[in-house]
Motif scaffolding. Structure first.
Motif, PDB file in Angstrom:
ATOM      1  N   ARG A   2       1.532  10.071  -4.446  1.00 30.90           N
ATOM      2  CA  ARG A   2       1.776   8.859  -3.665  1.00 30.90           C
ATOM      3  C   ARG A   2       2.053   9.226  -2.217  1.00 30.90           C
ATOM      4  NH1 ARG A   2       0.960   4.194  -6.464  1.00 30.90           N
ATOM      5  NH2 ARG A   2       1.665   3.332  -4.515  1.00 30.90           N
ATOM      6  N   ALA A   4       4.399   8.071   0.744  1.00 35.28           N
ATOM      7  CA  ALA A   4       5.591   7.254   1.004  1.00 35.28           C
ATOM      8  C   ALA A   4       5.380   6.296   2.169  1.00 35.28           C
ATOM      9  CB  ALA A   4       6.808   8.142   1.251  1.00 35.28           C
ATOM     10  N   ASP A   7       3.197   3.457   0.972  1.00 39.06           N
ATOM     11  CA  ASP A   7       3.959   2.614   0.045  1.00 39.06           C
ATOM     12  C   ASP A   7       4.967   1.752   0.796  1.00 39.06           C
ATOM     13  OD1 ASP A   7       2.567   3.546  -2.135  1.00 39.06           O
ATOM     14  OD2 ASP A   7       4.139   4.928  -2.794  1.00 39.06           O
ATOM     15  N   LEU A   8       5.622   2.338   1.790  1.00 38.47           N
ATOM     16  CA  LEU A   8       6.592   1.586   2.587  1.00 38.47           C
ATOM     17  C   LEU A   8       5.892   0.501   3.405  1.00 38.47           C
ATOM     18  CD1 LEU A   8       9.614   1.504   2.974  1.00 38.47           C
ATOM     19  CD2 LEU A   8       9.369   3.123   4.846  1.00 38.47           C
ATOM     20  N   TRP A  61      14.683   2.905  -1.946  1.00 35.49           N
ATOM     21  CA  TRP A  61      14.603   4.255  -2.498  1.00 35.49           C
ATOM     22  C   TRP A  61      13.646   5.133  -1.710  1.00 35.49           C
ATOM     23  CZ3 TRP A  61      18.498   5.818  -5.006  1.00 35.49           C
ATOM     24  CH2 TRP A  61      19.222   4.936  -5.807  1.00 35.49           C
ATOM     25  N   ILE A  62      12.569   4.555  -1.168  1.00 36.80           N
ATOM     26  CA  ILE A  62      11.655   5.350  -0.342  1.00 36.80           C
ATOM     27  C   ILE A  62      12.386   5.844   0.900  1.00 36.80           C
ATOM     28  CG2 ILE A  62       9.618   5.257   1.158  1.00 36.80           C
ATOM     29  CD1 ILE A  62       8.364   3.331  -0.893  1.00 36.80           C
ATOM     30  N   GLN A  63      13.134   4.973   1.556  1.00 39.60           N
ATOM     31  CA  GLN A  63      13.851   5.368   2.770  1.00 39.60           C
ATOM     32  C   GLN A  63      14.911   6.419   2.476  1.00 39.60           C
ATOM     33  OE1 GLN A  63      14.975   1.456   4.020  1.00 39.60           O
ATOM     34  NE2 GLN A  63      13.088   1.153   5.191  1.00 39.60           N
ATOM     35  N   GLN A  66      13.062   9.703   1.975  1.00 43.42           N
ATOM     36  CA  GLN A  66      12.570  10.247   3.236  1.00 43.42           C
ATOM     37  C   GLN A  66      13.684  10.914   4.035  1.00 43.42           C
ATOM     38  OE1 GLN A  66      10.717   6.624   4.714  1.00 43.42           O
ATOM     39  NE2 GLN A  66       8.695   7.558   4.509  1.00 43.42           N
TER      40      GLN A  66
END
Length: 111
Positions: A2, A4, A7-8, A61-63, A66
């Protein structure tokens, strides 16, 4: 694998959240009353909640990931360590874990 950032961006392009499940009418709404998703009636109620909650959970959760990844990359960078025969001051020693602590504080792991 994926991406990120993609996705974000996908999350940010979606209708703003949070979203709320209305199982009675078979709809997921945002808080401004905009219909986000019409449920077909074949999904499981847990799926409805997952769809609605993922609008806020996924970017969150992505942030966090990162931020943690950026801190780990800094500590993994060999340029941040000393070269003993040159007498350089190691950046990692000077940092004394502040970067990691600040990142963990920022993503609300420690306070």
């Amino acid at each position: 694998m994926r991406d990120a950032e993609k996705d974000l961006a996908m999350c940010e392009a979606a209708t703003p959240g949070p979203w709320v499940v209305d199982d009675v009418n078979g709809v997921i709404w945002n808080l401004e009353g905009k219909r986000v998703f019409e449920l077909g009636g074949y999904e499981e109620p847990d799926d409805h909640l997952f769809i609605a909650e993922s609008r806020e959970a996924l970017p969150y959760w992505i942030q966090r990931a990162q931020a943690a990844e950026a801190a780990l990359r800094w500590y993994a960078d060999q340029n941040n360590y000393s070269i003993p025969h040159l007498g350089c001051s190691p950046k990692v020693m000077a940092d004394r874990g502040k970067r990691a602590h600040n990142t963990l504080n920022e993503i609300e792991v420690v306070k």
